[in-house]
Write a protein that holds these residues in place. Sequence first.
Motif, PDB file in Angstrom:
ATOM      1  N   ASP A   1      39.074  51.232  46.789  1.00 29.04           N
ATOM      2  CA  ASP A   1      37.996  50.613  47.807  1.00 29.04           C
ATOM      3  C   ASP A   1      37.896  51.220  49.105  1.00 29.04           C
ATOM      4  O   ASP A   1      36.914  51.811  49.777  1.00 29.04           O
TER       5      ASP A   1
ATOM      6  N   LEU B   1      47.678  45.391  50.521  1.00 26.92           N
ATOM      7  CA  LEU B   1      48.123  43.708  50.052  1.00 26.92           C
ATOM      8  C   LEU B   1      48.421  43.096  51.324  1.00 26.92           C
ATOM      9  O   LEU B   1      49.006  43.692  52.170  1.00 26.92           O
TER      10      LEU B   1
ATOM     11  N   GLY C   1      51.689  38.778  49.148  1.00 27.44           N
ATOM     12  CA  GLY C   1      51.519  39.605  48.014  1.00 27.44           C
ATOM     13  C   GLY C   1      52.631  40.817  48.062  1.00 27.44           C
ATOM     14  O   GLY C   1      53.309  40.663  46.900  1.00 27.44           O
TER      15      GLY C   1
ATOM     16  N   ARG D   1      43.240  48.564  43.018  1.00 25.23           N
ATOM     17  CA  ARG D   1      41.836  48.472  43.118  1.00 25.23           C
ATOM     18  C   ARG D   1      41.409  48.544  44.772  1.00 25.23           C
ATOM     19  O   ARG D   1      40.507  48.818  45.150  1.00 25.23           O
ATOM     20  N   ASN D   2      42.292  47.812  45.545  1.00 24.40           N
ATOM     21  CA  ASN D   2      41.956  47.732  47.091  1.00 24.40           C
ATOM     22  C   ASN D   2      42.400  49.269  47.645  1.00 24.40           C
ATOM     23  O   ASN D   2      41.401  49.611  48.429  1.00 24.40           O
TER      24      ASN D   2
ATOM     25  N   THR E   1      50.304  36.594  37.642  1.00 28.27           N
ATOM     26  CA  THR E   1      50.446  36.766  39.119  1.00 28.27           C
ATOM     27  C   THR E   1      50.978  38.203  39.568  1.00 28.27           C
ATOM     28  O   THR E   1      50.237  38.877  40.299  1.00 28.27           O
TER      29      THR E   1
ATOM     30  N   GLU F   1      47.529  45.304  40.052  1.00 28.93           N
ATOM     31  CA  GLU F   1      46.002  45.776  39.768  1.00 28.93           C
ATOM     32  C   GLU F   1      45.270  45.634  41.107  1.00 28.93           C
ATOM     33  O   GLU F   1      44.554  46.418  41.417  1.00 28.93           O
ATOM     34  N   GLN F   2      45.436  44.557  41.681  1.00 29.42           N
ATOM     35  CA  GLN F   2      44.777  44.414  43.242  1.00 29.42           C
ATOM     36  C   GLN F   2      45.032  45.436  44.144  1.00 29.42           C
ATOM     37  O   GLN F   2      44.420  46.038  44.911  1.00 29.42           O
TER      38      GLN F   2
ATOM     39  N   GLY G   1      48.419  40.934  38.427  1.00 24.86           N
ATOM     40  CA  GLY G   1      47.290  41.015  39.145  1.00 24.86           C
ATOM     41  C   GLY G   1      47.377  41.269  40.506  1.00 24.86           C
ATOM     42  O   GLY G   1      46.644  42.190  41.096  1.00 24.86           O
ATOM     43  N   LEU G   2      48.751  41.404  41.160  1.00 29.64           N
ATOM     44  CA  LEU G   2      48.876  41.912  42.285  1.00 29.64           C
ATOM     45  C   LEU G   2      48.842  43.384  42.260  1.00 29.64           C
ATOM     46  O   LEU G   2      48.552  44.051  43.224  1.00 29.64           O
TER      47      LEU G   2
END
Length: 248
Positions: free
Chosen positions: A118, A40, A44, A114-115, A104, A110-111, A107-108
């Motif tokens: 990846d 992040l 974030g 997910r990052n 928000t 989960e981001q 979402g952070l």
Amino acid sequence: MRDHATVAGQSSPPPVASPIADCCERTMSDSDTPLPQPLLDDEGLDLLDDFLHERAGPDALDLIGAHGFLVALAVAPRELPAANWIAELFHGTPEFDNEQERETILGLLEQLRRNAIDVLETGGLPELPFELTLDGVPPEETPIGDWCAGFMEGVFLDEPAWFEGDEETTATLLLPFMLLSGLFNEEPDMAELSRDTQRLESLVGQLPELVLDLYLHFRVPPDTAKPKPRPKRPAGKAGKGKGRGGKR
């Protein structure tokens, strides 16, 4: 918090001396070591830090613990419904001021998860939000210990899935995280290893690579050559976001 003295139904952690020594002996040339990638950006991380520290309640994981927890979820052999891991991260139902704040913050989280997926999927290394050194301080008194404890919370959330199949290899790969978390210090073998400061320091420096090892263990069949990380310039210490305190 659950009893952390049992892993995969065992009454105590598996023998640790040889596997931990093996981890310490692993080396990677500078040309093969990828630069750790942030999961992040600073903005974030700051938003999550503020919410988890000031608003999420006393039992919620702090930023460092949540980071480790979400990286464990990225590594995990199977995906859990978001409702399950959100409840565990907050140890209850978080209270948001409004729907926008809810979207928000969740979402952070989960981001970040997910990052991490990846980055690991491409053979990269995750950047951890602290310096990769103990400086002689016991791990459990540092953000490193908080991060590893959060990581182990992610393991405990779906423990049977982690140990299906090759239980011995999984246990061996998890040993550095167990040792650095401080959750198993009452176990005689772990207590002995925790006094080896040189070994602990070596494990801390390898944490990003150990995360990738675990991810590949669950994704690459045993008879398939595991992909090497993409060559990049030598990795330094974690970049932005370092030094965020292990507030509990």
